[in-house]
Design a protein around this motif. Structure first.
Motif, mmCIF file in Angstrom:
data_model
loop_
_atom_site.group_PDB
_atom_site.id
_atom_site.type_symbol
_atom_site.label_atom_id
_atom_site.label_comp_id
_atom_site.label_asym_id
_atom_site.label_seq_id
_atom_site.Cartn_x
_atom_site.Cartn_y
_atom_site.Cartn_z
ATOM 1 N N ARG A 18 34.728 -4.798 -122.038
ATOM 2 C CA ARG A 18 33.604 -5.373 -122.753
ATOM 3 C C ARG A 18 33.371 -4.550 -124.019
ATOM 4 N N SER A 20 31.281 -3.738 -127.478
ATOM 5 C CA SER A 20 29.921 -3.845 -127.985
ATOM 6 C C SER A 20 29.903 -3.492 -129.458
ATOM 7 N N PHE A 78 28.661 -8.708 -128.534
ATOM 8 C CA PHE A 78 29.523 -8.344 -127.417
ATOM 9 C C PHE A 78 30.765 -9.225 -127.396
#
Length: 115
Positions: A18, A20, A78
């Motif tokens: 993930r 960011s 994101f």
């Protein structure tokens, strides 16, 4: 507008990451945010984009595997990456802009997918 990307790393094929991106500065100028990537020896390409209204678009190569989302007030962005493949290996850049996704760029975060 300043953009700071994070979350890259080394992952095995089939794994997830993930990314960011924290945005600061004149956020009111930002209507579009996106993720680009550049693999070794290849041109930079757009992976996914999102508008202030929440409309999204994806490159065909990542559809169904990657999901772009944003926090409130365009302050965070994101990229959830699932089912990663070795060909996803690249430096990923967070971008933003008013009429273009490419007005502002972050410093990039490296994603390496091992086979």
């Amino acid at each position: 507008v300043q953009l700071q990307a994070s979350g890259g790393g080394l992952v095995q094929t089939g794994g997830s990451l993930r990314l960011s991106c924290a945005a600061s500065g004149s956020i009111d100028k930002v209507y579009l945010m996106g993720w680009y990537r550049q693999a070794p020896g290849k041109q930079r390409e757009m992976v996914a984009g999102i508008s202030r209204s929440g409309a999204t678009n994806y490159d065909d190569s990542v559809k169904g595997r990657f999901t772009i989302s944003k926090g409130s007030a365009q302050k965070t962005l994101f990229l959830q990456m699932n089912s990663l493949k070795p060909e996803d290996t690249a430096v990923y850049y967070c971008t933003a802009g008013r009429l273009s996704f490419r007005d502002y760029w972050g410093q990039g975060t490296l994603v390496t997918v091992s086979s």
